[in-house]
Design a protein around this motif. Structure first.
Motif: not given
Length: 263
Positions: A1-11, A225-232, A234-238
């Motif tokens: 649940m925490r993983l899903i929330w973090n990825c949603y917030l980053i997106a 925007f490519g950099s933002i997508a890459l950072i997103t 990486i953060m989701c993977l972490l």
């Protein structure tokens, strides 16, 4: 649940609107040509000046943008501003606002004025730019001309890649149809602010300057925007790896803490 929330917030934080940039090399040469002959009433002449001034307020007058020339005519043509020097908007407006019509001039010769302006004002010697879109804004009642001569002059202006915009009184619509580049290049001299807004929109949009994204700016947008997508990613993977590690540690801890069954 925490993983899903973090990825949603980053997106959500990474989503942004597409950036629009003005085209960097959108070159436009505009010459205002208006009648100062005795056939033009003082009220119309002053309204003409106000219309030019109001249009200048909207146009992006600068060296790598819109370059402006000004001429007026009666039996001869009088050049106020040539385009061989990039006059600032302030300089042109100051001259226009304080301009007085010449006295003791003859009747208007529109054919001569159009011919001379298209031949001289847009030439490279006079400051015309090879890659610029050329507009000739004619403000005049134009009540008496010879059709054959006028047609020849208009054809010559088109051969010089000059688009004529006609601003006339309502009674001159027939002549306006003759000189205007097409039907959308005709305006009636009514409220100067309304005419200025429509005129500046026509000049900008038909020159290809409406919502055009410059190539370099487009590359910059892609990189950002490519950099933002890459950072997103990486953060989701972490977040995923962290969540997996925590779950494994919890499982190991629970296994370690389970008491042995007595036999």
């Amino acid at each position: 649940m925490r993983l899903i929330w973090n990825c949603y917030l980053i997106a959500i934080l990474s989503v942004g609107p597409s950036i629009q940039y003005p085209k960097a090399d959108c070159l436009i040469d505009v010459v205002f040509l208006f009648d100062e002959s005795s056939a033009v009433p003082d009220a119309m002449f002053n309204k003409t000046l106000r219309t030019v001034d109001a249009t200048l307020n909207i146009l992006d007058v600068k060296e790598m943008g819109v370059n402006v020339g000004v001429s007026c005519y009666a039996d001869t043509v009088r050049q106020i501003f040539q385009m061989d020097y990039f006059y600032s908007k302030t300089t042109i407006k100051s001259k226009i606002n304080g301009m007085k019509r010449q006295t003791n001039v003859g009747l208007a010769n529109i054919q001569n004025a159009l011919n001379r302006t298209c031949r001289v004002m847009f030439s490279s010697r006079a400051g015309g730019r090879a890659k610029a879109v050329n507009y000739l804004v004619v403000i005049s009642p134009m009540t008496s001309v010879k059709d054959a001569e006028l047609d020849a002059v208009v054809a010559y202006c088109k051969s010089r890649s000059v688009r004529i915009i006609s601003i006339t009184e309502g009674s001159s619509s027939v002549i306006s149809n003759t000189i205007a580049y097409d039907s959308t290049y005709q305006f009636e001299l009514k409220d100067e602010n309304t005419v200025a807004k429509s005129l500046s929109t026509l000049i900008r949009d038909n020159a290809g300057c409406k919502e055009v994204i410059d190539r370099l700016a487009k590359w910059l947008e892609t990189i950002i925007f490519g950099s933002i997508a890459l950072i997103t990613f990486i953060m989701c993977l972490l977040c995923f790896l962290q969540n997996r590690y925590v779950n494994r540690m919890k499982a190991a801890q629970e296994k370690y803490n389970v008491p042995e069954k007595k036999t």
